[in-house]
Design a protein around this motif. Sequence first.
Motif, PDB file in Angstrom:
ATOM      1  N   TYR A 207      -1.852  13.225  -3.353  1.00 59.31           N
ATOM      2  CA  TYR A 207      -0.399  13.073  -3.437  1.00 59.31           C
ATOM      3  C   TYR A 207      -0.045  11.727  -4.064  1.00 59.31           C
ATOM      4  CZ  TYR A 207       4.460  12.716  -1.726  1.00 59.31           C
ATOM      5  OH  TYR A 207       5.817  12.564  -1.627  1.00 59.31           O
ATOM      6  N   VAL A 208      -0.722  10.677  -3.604  1.00 63.99           N
ATOM      7  CA  VAL A 208      -0.478   9.341  -4.158  1.00 63.99           C
ATOM      8  C   VAL A 208      -0.858   9.302  -5.631  1.00 63.99           C
ATOM      9  CG1 VAL A 208      -1.194   6.921  -4.039  1.00 63.99           C
ATOM     10  CG2 VAL A 208      -0.736   8.191  -1.927  1.00 63.99           C
ATOM     11  N   MET A 209      -1.962   9.947  -6.011  1.00 66.13           N
ATOM     12  CA  MET A 209      -2.360   9.955  -7.423  1.00 66.13           C
ATOM     13  C   MET A 209      -1.382  10.764  -8.266  1.00 66.13           C
ATOM     14  SD  MET A 209      -6.542  10.059  -7.556  1.00 66.13           S
ATOM     15  CE  MET A 209      -6.780  11.509  -6.537  1.00 66.13           C
ATOM     16  N   ARG A 210      -0.886  11.876  -7.722  1.00 64.58           N
ATOM     17  CA  ARG A 210       0.067  12.697  -8.482  1.00 64.58           C
ATOM     18  C   ARG A 210       1.331  11.922  -8.808  1.00 64.58           C
ATOM     19  NH1 ARG A 210      -1.434  16.969  -4.952  1.00 64.58           N
ATOM     20  NH2 ARG A 210       0.415  16.652  -3.644  1.00 64.58           N
ATOM     21  N   HIS A 211       1.783  11.115  -7.850  1.00 69.30           N
ATOM     22  CA  HIS A 211       3.063  10.422  -8.010  1.00 69.30           C
ATOM     23  C   HIS A 211       2.898   8.968  -8.446  1.00 69.30           C
ATOM     24  CE1 HIS A 211       5.304  13.820  -6.365  1.00 69.30           C
ATOM     25  NE2 HIS A 211       4.365  13.928  -5.439  1.00 69.30           N
ATOM     26  N   LYS A 212       1.672   8.592  -8.820  1.00 72.87           N
ATOM     27  CA  LYS A 212       1.418   7.219  -9.276  1.00 72.87           C
ATOM     28  C   LYS A 212       1.866   6.198  -8.232  1.00 72.87           C
ATOM     29  CE  LYS A 212       0.249   9.131 -13.182  1.00 72.87           C
ATOM     30  NZ  LYS A 212      -1.188   9.334 -13.504  1.00 72.87           N
ATOM     31  N   GLY A 213       1.565   6.491  -6.992  1.00 73.87           N
ATOM     32  CA  GLY A 213       2.007   5.661  -5.889  1.00 73.87           C
ATOM     33  C   GLY A 213       2.970   6.443  -5.010  1.00 73.87           C
ATOM     34  N   ALA A 214       3.401   5.814  -3.912  1.00 71.98           N
ATOM     35  CA  ALA A 214       4.328   6.506  -3.003  1.00 71.98           C
ATOM     36  C   ALA A 214       5.348   5.515  -2.467  1.00 71.98           C
ATOM     37  CB  ALA A 214       3.552   7.164  -1.870  1.00 71.98           C
ATOM     38  N   THR A 215       6.035   4.836  -3.376  1.00 70.88           N
ATOM     39  CA  THR A 215       7.046   3.856  -2.959  1.00 70.88           C
ATOM     40  C   THR A 215       8.200   4.521  -2.219  1.00 70.88           C
ATOM     41  OG1 THR A 215       8.102   4.050  -5.136  1.00 70.88           O
ATOM     42  CG2 THR A 215       6.491   2.287  -4.844  1.00 70.88           C
ATOM     43  N   HIS A 216       8.394   5.839  -2.456  1.00 74.25           N
ATOM     44  CA  HIS A 216       9.483   6.554  -1.780  1.00 74.25           C
ATOM     45  C   HIS A 216       9.194   6.758  -0.297  1.00 74.25           C
ATOM     46  CE1 HIS A 216       6.564   9.344  -3.524  1.00 74.25           C
ATOM     47  NE2 HIS A 216       6.811  10.150  -2.520  1.00 74.25           N
ATOM     48  N   LEU A 217       7.954   6.501   0.142  1.00 73.73           N
ATOM     49  CA  LEU A 217       7.621   6.574   1.560  1.00 73.73           C
ATOM     50  C   LEU A 217       7.703   5.221   2.251  1.00 73.73           C
ATOM     51  CD1 LEU A 217       4.483   8.930   1.465  1.00 73.73           C
ATOM     52  CD2 LEU A 217       6.863   9.557   1.898  1.00 73.73           C
ATOM     53  N   ARG A 218       8.035   4.194   1.495  1.00 73.90           N
ATOM     54  CA  ARG A 218       8.026   2.825   2.006  1.00 73.90           C
ATOM     55  C   ARG A 218       9.108   2.628   3.063  1.00 73.90           C
ATOM     56  NH1 ARG A 218       6.224  -2.168   0.199  1.00 73.90           N
ATOM     57  NH2 ARG A 218       7.565  -3.966   0.650  1.00 73.90           N
ATOM     58  N   CYS A 219       8.726   2.023   4.195  1.00 73.22           N
ATOM     59  CA  CYS A 219       9.675   1.747   5.271  1.00 73.22           C
ATOM     60  C   CYS A 219      10.526   0.521   4.906  1.00 73.22           C
ATOM     61  CB  CYS A 219       8.926   1.498   6.574  1.00 73.22           C
ATOM     62  SG  CYS A 219       9.992   1.077   7.966  1.00 73.22           S
ATOM     63  N   PRO A 220      11.838   0.579   5.054  1.00 72.49           N
ATOM     64  CA  PRO A 220      12.699  -0.571   4.708  1.00 72.49           C
ATOM     65  C   PRO A 220      12.380  -1.827   5.516  1.00 72.49           C
ATOM     66  CG  PRO A 220      14.008   1.436   4.973  1.00 72.49           C
ATOM     67  CD  PRO A 220      12.618   1.758   5.439  1.00 72.49           C
ATOM     68  N   ALA A 221      11.749  -1.658   6.681  1.00 70.41           N
ATOM     69  CA  ALA A 221      11.437  -2.826   7.513  1.00 70.41           C
ATOM     70  C   ALA A 221      10.500  -3.788   6.798  1.00 70.41           C
ATOM     71  CB  ALA A 221      10.814  -2.369   8.830  1.00 70.41           C
ATOM     72  N   LEU A 222       9.716  -3.269   5.822  1.00 67.68           N
ATOM     73  CA  LEU A 222       8.794  -4.141   5.088  1.00 67.68           C
ATOM     74  C   LEU A 222       9.534  -5.162   4.237  1.00 67.68           C
ATOM     75  CD1 LEU A 222       6.170  -1.470   3.939  1.00 67.68           C
ATOM     76  CD2 LEU A 222       5.816  -3.310   5.604  1.00 67.68           C
TER      77      LEU A 222
ATOM     78  N   SER B 202       0.849  -1.196   0.000  1.00 65.25           N
ATOM     79  CA  SER B 202       0.000   0.000   0.000  1.00 65.25           C
ATOM     80  C   SER B 202       0.882   1.242   0.000  1.00 65.25           C
ATOM     81  CB  SER B 202      -0.902   0.003   1.234  1.00 65.25           C
ATOM     82  OG  SER B 202      -0.142   0.105   2.417  1.00 65.25           O
ATOM     83  N   SER B 203       0.383   2.291  -0.633  1.00 64.85           N
ATOM     84  CA  SER B 203       1.161   3.532  -0.708  1.00 64.85           C
ATOM     85  C   SER B 203       1.209   4.228   0.645  1.00 64.85           C
ATOM     86  CB  SER B 203       0.558   4.464  -1.758  1.00 64.85           C
ATOM     87  OG  SER B 203       0.654   3.908  -3.051  1.00 64.85           O
ATOM     88  N   ILE B 204       0.063   4.401   1.260  1.00 62.58           N
ATOM     89  CA  ILE B 204      -0.028   4.985   2.592  1.00 62.58           C
ATOM     90  C   ILE B 204      -1.176   4.306   3.336  1.00 62.58           C
ATOM     91  CG2 ILE B 204       0.892   7.257   1.939  1.00 62.58           C
ATOM     92  CD1 ILE B 204      -1.986   8.311   1.901  1.00 62.58           C
ATOM     93  N   VAL B 205      -1.314   4.616   4.619  1.00 61.80           N
ATOM     94  CA  VAL B 205      -2.429   4.137   5.425  1.00 61.80           C
ATOM     95  C   VAL B 205      -3.062   5.337   6.122  1.00 61.80           C
ATOM     96  CG1 VAL B 205      -3.165   2.679   7.337  1.00 61.80           C
ATOM     97  CG2 VAL B 205      -1.353   1.898   5.801  1.00 61.80           C
ATOM     98  N   LEU B 206      -4.340   5.545   5.888  1.00 58.68           N
ATOM     99  CA  LEU B 206      -5.090   6.581   6.593  1.00 58.68           C
ATOM    100  C   LEU B 206      -5.701   5.962   7.837  1.00 58.68           C
ATOM    101  CD1 LEU B 206      -7.016   8.357   3.677  1.00 58.68           C
ATOM    102  CD2 LEU B 206      -5.065   9.250   4.930  1.00 58.68           C
ATOM    103  N   ILE B 207      -5.424   6.532   9.013  1.00 58.18           N
ATOM    104  CA  ILE B 207      -5.929   5.953  10.254  1.00 58.18           C
ATOM    105  C   ILE B 207      -6.833   6.957  10.970  1.00 58.18           C
ATOM    106  CG2 ILE B 207      -3.949   4.443  10.528  1.00 58.18           C
ATOM    107  CD1 ILE B 207      -2.875   6.370  12.654  1.00 58.18           C
TER     108      ILE B 207
END
Length: 633
Positions: A611-626, A395-400
């Motif tokens: 933001y996610v739609m503008r960048h076609k995803g948000a892999t640059h926000l991905r945590c390395p722990a995943l 997932s690109s982000i999580v809204l909580i």
Amino acid sequence: MRARASKTRLVGIRCFQVPSRNLNAKEYIDLIDWQKCVLTEPPITKSISDADLESVVNVPNILTLVPCLACCARGLPRALLWRLAGRRGGEPGEYSLDEAGYVGGDGDNAGDSDPGGMGMVKSDDGHVPAGHKVMVAVHLHLPTLMYLAVRMRQGRVARQVARQADMMRVWLLLVAAVACVSPVQAGRILFLSPVASKSHKNFFMGIVNALADHGNQITVVSAYQPSNLRKNVREVVLPDLDVSRIAPNTSDSKMTGLLTVIREIPGICSDALEKEEMQNLLTEEFDLIMLSAAFSDCFLSVVHRMKVPFIYVFPAGLVSPFSDITGNPSFPSFVPIKFLPFTHPMTFTQRAVNTLSEVIYGIFNGHLTRRYNECRRRGLCPEDMPSMHTIRYNSSIVLINSVKTVDLPHRPIVPAVVHAGGIHCQPSQPLPKDLEDWVQGAGKDGYIFFSLGSVVTPSSMPEKHRKTLVEVFGSLKQRVLWKWNKDTMEDLPPNVRLGKWLPQQDILGDSRLRLFITHGGLLSTMESMYHGVPVLGMPVSADQENNMREVENDGWGSVLLWDDLTPDTLKEKIQFVMGNNEFKTRVAHQSSVMKDQPQHPSEVAVYWVEYVMRHKGATHLRCPALDMSWYEF
């Protein structure tokens, strides 16, 4: 006289000198420093002696006739004389205004012999023919008239400057408005919440409505009919998927309710995916998928089919075991698991139990994810689809549903976690008329609101519990508003009113409400905080006891478990919470903190979704722990 006393005596032609201007002035009168204005004597007074001028200054209401000074009496309009003289006409024997608004005598002949339109002025000595060269001193002495003339001139200059400043502001606002227009075009979003409660949908629709207001086109898939139609929102209803049929009641243990959900939910999810209404959507194109993070893993197959970015939306805070989908570390040493009745700070034993429980819940969650593979057996998921475990970590982000400043205890959060808590909260509106009339009948004692939320079926509670509630509610001097799923109740006390649907936020925002008795669901808890209402929690399942323990620990409510429910304990708790002024003070403070945010949660949600739609995803926000195994981490 000041001009004559100054060193700026007039030589040659008298010219008006514009004083320096103060463009920072807030009032017109402050545009000019009048004490520093250059004063020059008008030519009409040059032949008048100092003594005559002083007589005009010192003796009010006199009429001075001076030859060789031309004056057109009709050049003084009524409005000017009213402002200069401060009244409509002159004293007898001095001057008056005719109906046309010009200076004239106070007799019938005023202006009669004035074919040139010069008017008639009369003094104590008799009539003066119209057109005679005169000077009129009317109440205000000459320096004041000169001052007002300068003010009138400066007023015109000030108005011109003000108009230019206003035009500049308008242009700046237009430029700013154009500059602030987002370059993102409206997106097409598929919002999937097929297996969720009605209360969860309330949070989801807060996000949906904010996106729709921003011009995005949203298709919402859920099991519930829309409460109203809204522009840019299309709702697709999947029938016969109401999860309330597997919801626990007040007599179920917490573990029993959890095991029932684990056993039933994967099949319900596949049933939802198989619905014709859902299958028809698979042929449409979307820019983004938003997916409920709870009980919807089989819909990850839709993400795989459409090959578009997706966002998880979780109707609770960042709790284990769901925090792993963002790579956010867990901190069992000081962050209690939501399904345990612990609060920070925990004892050593509680920390040990909390850590062990997190490991167990992680195993349960992995088992639950594998059970969603039922969709493969039913041919609903593509054969080439990777494991759901793999997809859910992309997932690109999580809204909580969490407010960062009141989500305690505070912990580190990775960038892919976006707080949108309280997006469903809104200011209260007036109560419906029939309910308002009933509330007014409560008088100064006010009323109590009791609701077990949207998942629990109230009539399914054990009869002993219902009778205890009826007995205690009937003994109170307050009126009680009870959310109940049936129209009537045989032994209903006269001070109790039932309602299948009640405007909860309008009720919570009513100043006459004395207490909210709640099941402790997160949305109800947040609404209570938002509106500043102390609560008595009677949790049923899931995270509700933990929510109420946190409220109790924070000092604006108390908890009563169903196993401890008796007429005495219930009445004691009600009186305790209603009579505790510290609870009211504390919840008012929490309400203030909750509302004091740099951005409204709707603005936060809209920004990050787009933001996610503008960048076609948000892999640059991905945590390395995943991308690390548990032993590497």
